[in-house]
Scaffold this motif. Structure first.
Motif, mmCIF file in Angstrom:
data_model
loop_
_atom_site.group_PDB
_atom_site.id
_atom_site.type_symbol
_atom_site.label_atom_id
_atom_site.label_comp_id
_atom_site.label_asym_id
_atom_site.label_seq_id
_atom_site.Cartn_x
_atom_site.Cartn_y
_atom_site.Cartn_z
ATOM 1 N N LEU A 1 -6.847 3.642 -4.297
ATOM 2 C CA LEU A 1 -6.620 3.811 -2.856
ATOM 3 C C LEU A 1 -7.886 3.501 -2.058
ATOM 4 O O LEU A 1 -7.824 2.875 -0.999
ATOM 5 C CB LEU A 1 -6.129 5.228 -2.550
ATOM 6 N N TYR B 1 -8.634 -3.384 -7.797
ATOM 7 C CA TYR B 1 -7.469 -2.590 -7.383
ATOM 8 C C TYR B 1 -6.345 -2.682 -8.419
ATOM 9 O O TYR B 1 -5.743 -1.669 -8.787
ATOM 10 C CB TYR B 1 -7.000 -3.081 -6.010
ATOM 11 N N GLY C 1 0.817 -1.218 0.000
ATOM 12 C CA GLY C 1 0.000 0.000 0.000
ATOM 13 C C GLY C 1 0.845 1.261 0.000
ATOM 14 O O GLY C 1 0.588 2.194 -0.770
ATOM 15 N N PHE D 1 -8.262 -0.231 -2.056
ATOM 16 C CA PHE D 1 -7.274 -0.803 -1.134
ATOM 17 C C PHE D 1 -7.778 -0.689 0.305
ATOM 18 O O PHE D 1 -7.731 -1.653 1.073
ATOM 19 C CB PHE D 1 -5.927 -0.090 -1.297
#
Length: 130
Positions: free
Chosen positions: A106, A81, A17, A109
């Motif tokens: 994002l 994603y 991430g 995620f």
């Protein structure tokens, strides 16, 4: 052994991430990714370890899709994603398209992490106080 693999998995989630966040900000600020070898190779190593540890955890805990709906949700989220991330980092034709894909990736995620934390296929979309 399970806890060791789980810790590796969690570390890889954080590294993956953070790496995506940094690469995405770089692309939006500079218009492209740096050609430096670690920037090109490290994300693949981390994501391979992330996927391998996820599979190991699923096997060790006997939680497989489609029997565990939250795991199925995470896999579907992962595919979304990856798609958004590819647009954000490489395939987006304009900075605007890349920016929208980056924010979307994002958000997905974050949703995947929330699904893992709650073991609810809706994750943070389920609402309510956690």
């Amino acid at each position: 052994m399970y806890m060791a693999i789980k810790h590796i998995h969690l570390l890889c989630v954080a590294l993956s991430g953070l790496g995506f966040l940094l690469r995405g900000l770089w692309v939006l600020a500079r218009g492209g990714l740096p050609r430096w070898l670690p920037v090109r190779v490290l994300p693949h190593v981390v994501d391979t370890l992330l996927l391998a540890s996820a599979i190991a955890l699923a096997v060790m805990s006997s939680q497989y899709p489609p029997h565990s709906t939250w795991i199925t949700a995470k896999i579907v989220g992962l595919l979304v994603y990856i798609g958004l991330g590819t647009v954000a980092l490489k395939r987006g034709r304009t900075q605007g398209v890349r920016a929208v894909a980056f924010v979307g990736a994002l958000a997905v995620f974050g949703w995947i992490v929330s699904v893992a934390l709650t073991r609810n296929p809706a994750g943070y979309l389920a609402g309510g106080a956690g």
